[in-house]
Write a protein that holds these residues in place. Structure first.
Motif, PDB file in Angstrom:
ATOM      1  N   ASN A 124       6.145  15.610  -1.066  1.00  0.00           N
ATOM      2  CA  ASN A 124       6.060  14.383  -0.259  1.00  0.00           C
ATOM      3  C   ASN A 124       5.097  14.527   0.918  1.00  0.00           C
ATOM      4  OD1 ASN A 124       7.267  12.226  -1.426  1.00  0.00           O
ATOM      5  ND2 ASN A 124       8.856  12.013   0.117  1.00  0.00           N
ATOM      6  N   ARG A 125       4.041  15.278   0.710  1.00  0.00           N
ATOM      7  CA  ARG A 125       2.986  15.423   1.721  1.00  0.00           C
ATOM      8  C   ARG A 125       1.745  14.674   1.249  1.00  0.00           C
ATOM      9  NH1 ARG A 125       4.167  19.092   5.608  1.00  0.00           N
ATOM     10  NH2 ARG A 125       5.965  20.413   5.216  1.00  0.00           N
ATOM     11  N   VAL A 126       0.954  14.218   2.182  1.00  0.00           N
ATOM     12  CA  VAL A 126      -0.223  13.405   1.883  1.00  0.00           C
ATOM     13  C   VAL A 126      -1.290  14.221   1.149  1.00  0.00           C
ATOM     14  CG1 VAL A 126      -2.118  12.055   2.891  1.00  0.00           C
ATOM     15  CG2 VAL A 126       0.187  11.887   3.854  1.00  0.00           C
ATOM     16  N   LEU A 127      -1.687  13.715  -0.021  1.00  0.00           N
ATOM     17  CA  LEU A 127      -2.817  14.284  -0.764  1.00  0.00           C
ATOM     18  C   LEU A 127      -4.103  13.565  -0.373  1.00  0.00           C
ATOM     19  CD1 LEU A 127      -1.515  14.698  -4.421  1.00  0.00           C
ATOM     20  CD2 LEU A 127      -2.249  16.502  -2.870  1.00  0.00           C
ATOM     21  N   SER A 128      -4.010  12.229  -0.272  1.00  0.00           N
ATOM     22  CA  SER A 128      -5.177  11.430   0.094  1.00  0.00           C
ATOM     23  C   SER A 128      -4.735  10.088   0.656  1.00  0.00           C
ATOM     24  CB  SER A 128      -6.080  11.199  -1.130  1.00  0.00           C
ATOM     25  OG  SER A 128      -5.411  10.380  -2.076  1.00  0.00           O
ATOM     26  N   ALA A 129      -5.615   9.503   1.438  1.00  0.00           N
ATOM     27  CA  ALA A 129      -5.401   8.156   1.987  1.00  0.00           C
ATOM     28  C   ALA A 129      -6.728   7.421   1.867  1.00  0.00           C
ATOM     29  CB  ALA A 129      -4.958   8.224   3.442  1.00  0.00           C
ATOM     30  N   ILE A 130      -6.720   6.330   1.084  1.00  0.00           N
ATOM     31  CA  ILE A 130      -7.949   5.569   0.865  1.00  0.00           C
ATOM     32  C   ILE A 130      -7.669   4.074   0.953  1.00  0.00           C
ATOM     33  CG2 ILE A 130      -9.039   7.334  -0.590  1.00  0.00           C
ATOM     34  CD1 ILE A 130      -8.218   5.591  -3.022  1.00  0.00           C
ATOM     35  N   CYS A 131      -8.687   3.324   1.266  1.00  0.00           N
ATOM     36  CA  CYS A 131      -8.556   1.873   1.284  1.00  0.00           C
ATOM     37  C   CYS A 131      -8.481   1.373  -0.149  1.00  0.00           C
ATOM     38  CB  CYS A 131      -9.746   1.235   1.987  1.00  0.00           C
ATOM     39  SG  CYS A 131      -9.777   1.575   3.747  1.00  0.00           S
ATOM     40  N   GLY A 132      -7.665   0.349  -0.331  1.00  0.00           N
ATOM     41  CA  GLY A 132      -7.592  -0.268  -1.652  1.00  0.00           C
ATOM     42  C   GLY A 132      -6.241  -0.451  -2.197  1.00  0.00           C
ATOM     43  N   ALA A 138      -6.699   3.233   9.760  1.00  0.00           N
ATOM     44  CA  ALA A 138      -7.438   2.506   8.727  1.00  0.00           C
ATOM     45  C   ALA A 138      -7.645   1.034   9.088  1.00  0.00           C
ATOM     46  CB  ALA A 138      -6.693   2.599   7.401  1.00  0.00           C
ATOM     47  N   ARG A 139      -6.983   0.599  10.146  1.00  0.00           N
ATOM     48  CA  ARG A 139      -6.993  -0.823  10.526  1.00  0.00           C
ATOM     49  C   ARG A 139      -6.529  -1.684   9.357  1.00  0.00           C
ATOM     50  NH1 ARG A 139     -12.621  -0.577  13.779  1.00  0.00           N
ATOM     51  NH2 ARG A 139     -11.837   0.582  15.546  1.00  0.00           N
ATOM     52  N   ALA A 140      -5.431  -1.254   8.738  1.00  0.00           N
ATOM     53  CA  ALA A 140      -4.878  -1.932   7.565  1.00  0.00           C
ATOM     54  C   ALA A 140      -3.474  -2.452   7.877  1.00  0.00           C
ATOM     55  CB  ALA A 140      -4.812  -0.974   6.388  1.00  0.00           C
ATOM     56  N   PRO A 141      -3.189  -3.707   7.537  1.00  0.00           N
ATOM     57  CA  PRO A 141      -1.856  -4.256   7.781  1.00  0.00           C
ATOM     58  C   PRO A 141      -0.819  -3.831   6.735  1.00  0.00           C
ATOM     59  CG  PRO A 141      -3.271  -5.964   6.898  1.00  0.00           C
ATOM     60  CD  PRO A 141      -4.128  -4.729   7.104  1.00  0.00           C
ATOM     61  N   LYS A 142      -1.280  -3.223   5.616  1.00  0.00           N
ATOM     62  CA  LYS A 142      -0.365  -2.824   4.542  1.00  0.00           C
ATOM     63  C   LYS A 142      -0.626  -1.385   4.146  1.00  0.00           C
ATOM     64  CE  LYS A 142      -0.661  -7.379   2.430  1.00  0.00           C
ATOM     65  NZ  LYS A 142      -1.142  -8.066   1.230  1.00  0.00           N
ATOM     66  N   LEU A 143       0.444  -0.708   3.707  1.00  0.00           N
ATOM     67  CA  LEU A 143       0.334   0.665   3.224  1.00  0.00           C
ATOM     68  C   LEU A 143       1.119   0.782   1.936  1.00  0.00           C
ATOM     69  CD1 LEU A 143       0.303   3.947   5.058  1.00  0.00           C
ATOM     70  CD2 LEU A 143       2.060   3.645   3.327  1.00  0.00           C
ATOM     71  N   ARG A 144       0.551   1.493   0.968  1.00  0.00           N
ATOM     72  CA  ARG A 144       1.239   1.730  -0.311  1.00  0.00           C
ATOM     73  C   ARG A 144       1.374   3.236  -0.493  1.00  0.00           C
ATOM     74  NH1 ARG A 144      -1.432  -0.055  -6.078  1.00  0.00           N
ATOM     75  NH2 ARG A 144      -3.243   0.941  -5.113  1.00  0.00           N
ATOM     76  N   TRP A 145       2.637   3.718  -0.534  1.00  0.00           N
ATOM     77  CA  TRP A 145       2.902   5.121  -0.835  1.00  0.00           C
ATOM     78  C   TRP A 145       2.856   5.278  -2.348  1.00  0.00           C
ATOM     79  CZ3 TRP A 145       2.794   8.186   3.177  1.00  0.00           C
ATOM     80  CH2 TRP A 145       3.357   7.829   4.398  1.00  0.00           C
ATOM     81  N   ARG A 150      -5.218  -3.093   2.414  1.00  0.00           N
ATOM     82  CA  ARG A 150      -4.203  -2.065   2.174  1.00  0.00           C
ATOM     83  C   ARG A 150      -4.817  -0.668   2.165  1.00  0.00           C
ATOM     84  NH1 ARG A 150      -1.881  -3.043  -3.377  1.00  0.00           N
ATOM     85  NH2 ARG A 150      -3.858  -2.122  -4.036  1.00  0.00           N
ATOM     86  N   VAL A 151      -4.041   0.293   2.629  1.00  0.00           N
ATOM     87  CA  VAL A 151      -4.401   1.703   2.485  1.00  0.00           C
ATOM     88  C   VAL A 151      -3.406   2.314   1.498  1.00  0.00           C
ATOM     89  CG1 VAL A 151      -3.091   2.422   4.531  1.00  0.00           C
ATOM     90  CG2 VAL A 151      -4.911   3.876   3.684  1.00  0.00           C
ATOM     91  N   THR A 152      -3.919   3.066   0.533  1.00  0.00           N
ATOM     92  CA  THR A 152      -3.093   3.710  -0.482  1.00  0.00           C
ATOM     93  C   THR A 152      -2.998   5.193  -0.160  1.00  0.00           C
ATOM     94  OG1 THR A 152      -3.703   2.107  -2.174  1.00  0.00           O
ATOM     95  CG2 THR A 152      -2.899   4.240  -2.951  1.00  0.00           C
ATOM     96  N   VAL A 153      -1.767   5.687  -0.078  1.00  0.00           N
ATOM     97  CA  VAL A 153      -1.524   7.087   0.281  1.00  0.00           C
ATOM     98  C   VAL A 153      -0.833   7.781  -0.887  1.00  0.00           C
ATOM     99  CG1 VAL A 153      -0.427   8.647   1.930  1.00  0.00           C
ATOM    100  CG2 VAL A 153      -1.280   6.423   2.704  1.00  0.00           C
ATOM    101  N   ARG A 154      -1.531   8.727  -1.481  1.00  0.00           N
ATOM    102  CA  ARG A 154      -0.960   9.512  -2.591  1.00  0.00           C
ATOM    103  C   ARG A 154      -0.246  10.734  -2.014  1.00  0.00           C
ATOM    104  NH1 ARG A 154      -2.645   8.314  -7.712  1.00  0.00           N
ATOM    105  NH2 ARG A 154      -4.302   6.777  -7.840  1.00  0.00           N
ATOM    106  N   LEU A 155       0.914  11.034  -2.598  1.00  0.00           N
ATOM    107  CA  LEU A 155       1.750  12.140  -2.120  1.00  0.00           C
ATOM    108  C   LEU A 155       1.821  13.255  -3.161  1.00  0.00           C
ATOM    109  CD1 LEU A 155       4.685   9.986  -0.722  1.00  0.00           C
ATOM    110  CD2 LEU A 155       2.761  10.948   0.558  1.00  0.00           C
ATOM    111  N   ASP A 156       2.041  14.477  -2.689  1.00  0.00           N
ATOM    112  CA  ASP A 156       2.219  15.604  -3.606  1.00  0.00           C
ATOM    113  C   ASP A 156       3.710  15.779  -3.916  1.00  0.00           C
ATOM    114  OD1 ASP A 156       3.384  16.958  -1.444  1.00  0.00           O
ATOM    115  OD2 ASP A 156       1.695  18.321  -1.152  1.00  0.00           O
ATOM    116  N   GLN A 157       4.042  16.842  -4.611  1.00  0.00           N
ATOM    117  CA  GLN A 157       5.425  17.083  -5.029  1.00  0.00           C
ATOM    118  C   GLN A 157       6.367  17.324  -3.856  1.00  0.00           C
ATOM    119  OE1 GLN A 157       4.181  20.201  -7.766  1.00  0.00           O
ATOM    120  NE2 GLN A 157       5.151  19.064  -9.441  1.00  0.00           N
TER     121      GLN A 157
END
Length: 66
Positions: A58-66, A27-34, A49-56
């Motif tokens: 703890n697997r990645v559901l989505s990764a988006i900028c913001g 993502a070329r992002a210096p920050k990540l938010r789980w 920042r890239v925001t990474v949503r996790l499922d139950q």
């Protein structure tokens, strides 16, 4: 942060520090938010920042900028 289809390749992968580094590079992002499953988050947008949503499991559901 650069939004790209490359971030979709991380869907389904288990969360880890190694995965965080890979996502940040893609993502070329210096920050990540789980975001754990069911967690509430603020809606402020951060282009560094890239925001990474996790499922139950703890697997990645989505990764988006913001």
């Amino acid at each position: 942060c650069q939004q790209s289809g490359a971030l979709d390749t991380f869907k389904g992968q288990p969360a880890s520090t190694e995965l965080a580094a890979q996502i940040m590079t893609a993502a070329r992002a210096p920050k990540l938010r789980w975001v754990p499953f069911g967690a509430m988050i603020t809606m402020e947008y951060s282009e560094s920042r890239v925001t990474v949503r996790l499922d139950q499991q703890n697997r990645v559901l989505s990764a988006i900028c913001g």
